[in-house]
Motif scaffolding. Structure first.
Motif, PDB file in Angstrom:
ATOM      1  N   HIS A 103       0.741  -1.342   0.012  1.00 43.53           N
ATOM      2  CA  HIS A 103      -0.079  -0.079   0.195  1.00 43.53           C
ATOM      3  C   HIS A 103       0.803   1.138   0.308  1.00 43.53           C
ATOM      4  O   HIS A 103       0.702   2.325  -0.746  1.00 43.53           O
ATOM      5  CB  HIS A 103      -0.785   0.147   1.348  1.00 43.53           C
ATOM      6  N   THR A 104       1.629   1.315   1.092  1.00 43.54           N
ATOM      7  CA  THR A 104       2.844   2.357   0.984  1.00 43.54           C
ATOM      8  C   THR A 104       3.045   2.492  -0.152  1.00 43.54           C
ATOM      9  O   THR A 104       3.857   3.752  -1.276  1.00 43.54           O
ATOM     10  CB  THR A 104       3.938   2.159   1.376  1.00 43.54           C
ATOM     11  N   SER A 105       3.966   1.245  -1.575  1.00 42.64           N
ATOM     12  CA  SER A 105       4.430   1.396  -2.817  1.00 42.64           C
ATOM     13  C   SER A 105       3.375   1.893  -3.804  1.00 42.64           C
ATOM     14  O   SER A 105       3.402   2.677  -4.648  1.00 42.64           O
ATOM     15  CB  SER A 105       4.520   0.637  -3.210  1.00 42.64           C
ATOM     16  N   TRP A 106       2.017   1.503  -3.265  1.00 43.04           N
ATOM     17  CA  TRP A 106       1.034   1.993  -4.466  1.00 43.04           C
ATOM     18  C   TRP A 106       1.191   3.710  -4.522  1.00 43.04           C
ATOM     19  O   TRP A 106       0.406   4.794  -5.293  1.00 43.04           O
ATOM     20  CB  TRP A 106       0.225   1.286  -3.631  1.00 43.04           C
ATOM     21  N   ARG A 107       0.895   4.580  -2.893  1.00 41.34           N
ATOM     22  CA  ARG A 107       0.495   5.204  -2.347  1.00 41.34           C
ATOM     23  C   ARG A 107       2.044   6.465  -3.632  1.00 41.34           C
ATOM     24  O   ARG A 107       1.195   7.235  -4.380  1.00 41.34           O
ATOM     25  CB  ARG A 107       0.297   6.268  -1.361  1.00 41.34           C
ATOM     26  N   ALA A 108       2.955   5.691  -3.300  1.00 42.10           N
ATOM     27  CA  ALA A 108       3.695   6.571  -3.846  1.00 42.10           C
ATOM     28  C   ALA A 108       4.145   6.838  -5.066  1.00 42.10           C
ATOM     29  O   ALA A 108       4.044   7.236  -5.861  1.00 42.10           O
ATOM     30  CB  ALA A 108       4.879   6.069  -3.458  1.00 42.10           C
ATOM     31  N   GLN A 147       0.544  11.086 -10.044  1.00 42.23           N
ATOM     32  CA  GLN A 147      -0.616  12.246 -10.878  1.00 42.23           C
ATOM     33  C   GLN A 147       1.121  13.791 -10.330  1.00 42.23           C
ATOM     34  O   GLN A 147       0.018  14.722 -11.257  1.00 42.23           O
ATOM     35  CB  GLN A 147      -1.392  12.364  -9.151  1.00 42.23           C
ATOM     36  N   ALA A 148       2.294  13.482 -10.381  1.00 46.37           N
ATOM     37  CA  ALA A 148       2.474  14.580 -10.460  1.00 46.37           C
ATOM     38  C   ALA A 148       3.302  14.431 -11.679  1.00 46.37           C
ATOM     39  O   ALA A 148       4.072  15.684 -12.281  1.00 46.37           O
ATOM     40  CB  ALA A 148       4.185  14.174  -9.637  1.00 46.37           C
ATOM     41  N   GLY A 149       3.024  13.963 -12.592  1.00 46.43           N
ATOM     42  CA  GLY A 149       3.717  13.750 -13.574  1.00 46.43           C
ATOM     43  C   GLY A 149       5.252  12.956 -13.862  1.00 46.43           C
ATOM     44  O   GLY A 149       5.488  12.747 -14.792  1.00 46.43           O
ATOM     45  N   LEU A 150       6.024  12.254 -12.986  1.00 43.43           N
ATOM     46  CA  LEU A 150       6.748  11.891 -12.760  1.00 43.43           C
ATOM     47  C   LEU A 150       6.974  10.538 -13.286  1.00 43.43           C
ATOM     48  O   LEU A 150       8.446   9.815 -12.684  1.00 43.43           O
ATOM     49  CB  LEU A 150       7.831  12.270 -11.483  1.00 43.43           C
ATOM     50  N   GLY A 151       5.789   9.569 -13.180  1.00 43.91           N
ATOM     51  CA  GLY A 151       5.833   8.399 -13.364  1.00 43.91           C
ATOM     52  C   GLY A 151       4.453   7.765 -14.124  1.00 43.91           C
ATOM     53  O   GLY A 151       3.656   8.576 -14.558  1.00 43.91           O
ATOM     54  N   SER A 152       4.958   6.809 -14.203  1.00 45.94           N
ATOM     55  CA  SER A 152       3.735   5.803 -15.131  1.00 45.94           C
ATOM     56  C   SER A 152       2.524   5.467 -15.118  1.00 45.94           C
ATOM     57  O   SER A 152       2.099   4.947 -14.132  1.00 45.94           O
ATOM     58  CB  SER A 152       4.490   5.032 -16.005  1.00 45.94           C
ATOM     59  N   LEU A 153       1.664   5.048 -15.104  1.00 48.89           N
ATOM     60  CA  LEU A 153       0.310   4.401 -15.425  1.00 48.89           C
ATOM     61  C   LEU A 153       0.708   3.516 -14.972  1.00 48.89           C
ATOM     62  O   LEU A 153      -0.067   2.973 -14.607  1.00 48.89           O
ATOM     63  CB  LEU A 153      -0.592   5.166 -16.013  1.00 48.89           C
ATOM     64  N   THR A 213       0.228  -1.112 -12.051  1.00 49.99           N
ATOM     65  CA  THR A 213       0.913  -2.520 -11.200  1.00 49.99           C
ATOM     66  C   THR A 213       0.980  -2.153  -9.783  1.00 49.99           C
ATOM     67  O   THR A 213       0.787  -3.644  -8.979  1.00 49.99           O
ATOM     68  CB  THR A 213       2.078  -2.558 -11.695  1.00 49.99           C
ATOM     69  N   ALA A 214       1.639  -1.378  -9.157  1.00 52.97           N
ATOM     70  CA  ALA A 214       1.611  -1.065  -7.705  1.00 52.97           C
ATOM     71  C   ALA A 214       0.566  -1.187  -7.113  1.00 52.97           C
ATOM     72  O   ALA A 214      -0.325  -1.958  -5.691  1.00 52.97           O
ATOM     73  CB  ALA A 214       1.822   0.016  -7.119  1.00 52.97           C
ATOM     74  N   ARG A 215      -1.286  -0.916  -7.819  1.00 51.49           N
ATOM     75  CA  ARG A 215      -2.365  -1.099  -7.430  1.00 51.49           C
ATOM     76  C   ARG A 215      -2.889  -2.309  -6.931  1.00 51.49           C
ATOM     77  O   ARG A 215      -2.822  -3.259  -6.806  1.00 51.49           O
ATOM     78  CB  ARG A 215      -3.470  -0.934  -8.046  1.00 51.49           C
ATOM     79  N   ARG A 216      -2.801  -3.774  -8.153  1.00 47.45           N
ATOM     80  CA  ARG A 216      -2.458  -4.709  -8.397  1.00 47.45           C
ATOM     81  C   ARG A 216      -2.032  -5.901  -7.067  1.00 47.45           C
ATOM     82  O   ARG A 216      -2.365  -6.080  -6.715  1.00 47.45           O
ATOM     83  CB  ARG A 216      -1.893  -5.139  -9.901  1.00 47.45           C
ATOM     84  N   ASN A 217      -0.684  -4.767  -7.084  1.00 49.00           N
ATOM     85  CA  ASN A 217       0.228  -5.382  -5.825  1.00 49.00           C
ATOM     86  C   ASN A 217      -0.535  -5.687  -4.601  1.00 49.00           C
ATOM     87  O   ASN A 217      -0.823  -6.072  -4.002  1.00 49.00           O
ATOM     88  CB  ASN A 217       1.095  -4.980  -5.702  1.00 49.00           C
ATOM     89  N   ALA A 218      -0.817  -4.671  -4.484  1.00 50.08           N
ATOM     90  CA  ALA A 218      -1.383  -3.789  -2.892  1.00 50.08           C
ATOM     91  C   ALA A 218      -2.795  -4.536  -2.794  1.00 50.08           C
ATOM     92  O   ALA A 218      -3.233  -5.252  -1.830  1.00 50.08           O
ATOM     93  CB  ALA A 218      -2.120  -2.212  -3.143  1.00 50.08           C
ATOM     94  N   LEU A 219      -3.753  -4.584  -4.150  1.00 52.40           N
ATOM     95  CA  LEU A 219      -5.090  -5.392  -3.896  1.00 52.40           C
ATOM     96  C   LEU A 219      -5.012  -7.108  -3.667  1.00 52.40           C
ATOM     97  O   LEU A 219      -5.229  -7.437  -2.670  1.00 52.40           O
ATOM     98  CB  LEU A 219      -5.847  -5.764  -5.280  1.00 52.40           C
ATOM     99  N   ALA A 220      -3.727  -7.579  -4.527  1.00 51.60           N
ATOM    100  CA  ALA A 220      -3.861  -8.997  -4.214  1.00 51.60           C
ATOM    101  C   ALA A 220      -2.692  -9.069  -2.992  1.00 51.60           C
ATOM    102  O   ALA A 220      -2.948 -10.792  -1.913  1.00 51.60           O
ATOM    103  CB  ALA A 220      -2.471  -9.953  -5.468  1.00 51.60           C
TER     104      ALA A 220
END
Length: 540
Positions: free
Chosen positions: A471-476, A482-488, A493-500
């Motif tokens: 969850h910490t990784s997903w939020r980061a 959202q800041a335009g520094l990362g990819s969707l 992928t982080a969301r799926r890991n947190a859900l799993a």
């Protein structure tokens, strides 16, 4: 008088045992030894009172007095093996580690689990358990088998008691010997008694077998009730687990839909690539599909509970969803330890108690078949009174009584009775093998439940720690996107890991509760309803 009769029986045991010791019967022939007395008295209908001779009274009451001395075994001996309980093939100690649990009032004794379900403090579960018990076909069938076994025991008990039957009849006949026609009118009353004397304990063994079968059916009834309680609890647990998964799927679907909405706005403004917009839309559709799947799973499990409990669908839905604080919340089982020795724990199991009683019944059946190879003695008596007249003349009384023993000696049957004894012994060996198999299965179930419980207890803290990290990784990743520094893609992928990780935590919590229920069942659990009707192996 009864003391003297019992003394006669004991003398008969001493003398008769030697008389029958050399007999090796093979078949049965009937050797009647009958003493009859025909006392015919002719009286007019008004000529004096009708009296039963004192000797007839004594001969009628004699079998009833003798039967009081013959209820505990055979008059001469009781053939067949005397049952000795089979030792349990179990180890001295449990191999799996014990769960961490506080000291409880029952001190690790499974017999203290009679109110285990009430200690869940879950009114919904208690209501479902009571409903399932009341409509269960297996419980009803087990109860019917108890009644059947009780009737069999009654039949075995009364077989050693003298029978008494009576009949009344009336008739009129017309006959002639070539001359005048005669008309005879007759009214007759008969009283018959028959008593088979249990010389070699065949009837005693039959009673022993019937009592063991009744005990086995009682234990099976307890086992059926415990099994229904466990099945209902597992179905309820599965429903709450599906609710928890639906709750996670709903939160995930909402988050994906919001990300897709924001990505679409940014795409129209030219701040997001079309690929990112399409990926966000696909993720939203996937989240919605997962939510619909979990909703359907909850509905299927609800219908399963309806079938199991007999409740109306609307009532079951209201019961399960009427308390929002319990939705998506797994039940919390009260912990306990199985500190008692394996043999003591297994003796609490009603299925093992039923198997042990089946062994006892098979042992007694050997004696039943062996007794058929020895002589049988029965005592019969008859009293008859007949009023008759000829051509409407005065009624005349004819009185008749008879009493005598019948000795049945087996001589030749081509080995049939010996084969029946061998078959009974084979059935006994099969019952012993089944008892040992049930005991081994019981040990396996306890050990497996302990292993499951220990494994879930060790893995659950690790899974919760992993979920927090994901969850910490997903939020980061979400903040970077959202800041335009990362990819969707990285954010998804982080969301799926947190859900799993969240699903893994819920799955382990469900596994831990399921393991507690399995341990309760394996340790010879009990079930008690609100009326205090306790179900445990001790009572079976």
């Amino acid at each position: 008088m009864s003391d003297g009769i019992c003394g006669v029986r004991r003398q008969a045991q001493r003398n008769g045992a030697m008389a029958f010791a050399a007999l090796r019967p093979q078949a049965r022939t009937m050797v009647p030894v009958v003493t009859n007395h025909h006392a015919t008295r002719l009286k007019s209908h008004s000529g004096g009172a009708l009296c039963l001779p004192p000797r007839s009274i004594a001969l009628t009451v004699l079998p009833l007095l003798l039967s009081a001395c013959a209820m505990d075994g055979g008059w001469l001996t009781t053939v067949g093996p005397d049952y000795q309980p089979t030792p349990l093939p179990v180890a001295e100690h449990w191999q799996a580690p014990q769960p961490d649990a506080p000291t409880l009032p029952h001190h690790g004794d499974p017999a203290g689990l009679a109110r285990w379900w009430q200690r869940f403090d879950d009114p919904v579960l208690s209501r479902l358990l009571a409903a399932a018990q009341s409509v269960s076909a297996s419980v009803a069938q087990a109860k019917a088998r108890i009644e059947e076994a009780r009737a069999g025991l009654t039949g075995a008990e009364v077989a050693a008691i003298p029978s008494l039957d009576t009949d009344l009849n009336a008739g009129r006949s017309v006959f002639s010997f070539g001359g005048p026609v005669f008309t005879r009118t007759q009214y007759q009353w008969n009283l018959q008694s028959n008593w088979e004397i249990d010389l070699f304990g065949g009837m005693a063994r039959q009673r022993e077998a019937a009592q063991s079968r009744l005990d086995s059916r009682n234990a099976s009834w307890h086992d059926a009730r415990v099994a229904v309680a466990v099945e209902t609890a597992n179905a309820y647990l599965a429903y709450r687990y599906a609710e928890a998964r639906r709750q996670l799927a709903s939160a995930d679907a909402e988050s994906r839909a919001e990300s897709a909405r924001l990505a679409a706005i940014a795409g129209r403004a030219g701040f997001r690539a079309p690929a990112d917009v399409a990926l966000a839309a696909a993720g939203a559709a996937e989240g919605k599909q997962g939510l619909l799947q979990q909703q359907a799973q909850c509905e299927r499990l609800l219908q399963g509970l309806v079938a199991l409990t007999g409740l109306e669908p609307a009532e079951a839905r209201r019961l399960l969803t009427g308390t929002p604080e319990r939705q998506a919340r797994l039940p919390t089982p009260p912990p306990f330890r199985v500190d008692a020795l394996p043999a003591r724990v297994l003796l609490q199991r009603p299925d093992l108690a039923a198997a042990e009683r089946d062994v006892a019944a098979a042992s007694a059946a050997i004696g039943v078949e062996q007794a058929k190879r020895f002589p049988r003695l029965s005592l019969t008596g008859n009293i008859a009174y007949a009023f008759q007249n000829m051509n409407a003349a005065s009624l005349l009384l004819a009185q008749t009584w008879s009493v005598g023993p019948t000795l049945s000696l087996p001589l030749f049957d081509a080995g049939k009775r010996a084969a029946d004894v061998d078959a009974a012994r084979a059935q006994y060996e099969a019952a012993v093998a089944g008892f040992h198999a049930t005991a081994r299965t019981a040990v396996q179930e306890v050990e497996t439940a302990l292993v499951r419980l220990h494994s879930a207890g060790e893995r659950l803290p690790q899974a919760r720690s992993a979920a927090a990290g994901y969850h910490t990784s997903w939020r980061a990743a979400q903040d970077l996107y959202q800041a335009g520094l990362g990819s969707l893609l990285d954010a998804e992928t982080a969301r799926r890991n947190a859900l799993a990780a969240d699903l893994t935590v819920v799955e382990l919590e469900q596994e831990r509760v399921s393991a507690w229920i399995a341990l309760y069942r394996a340790a010879g659990g009990a079930w008690e309803d609100d009326g205090g009707d306790a179900v445990s192996a001790e009572h079976g």
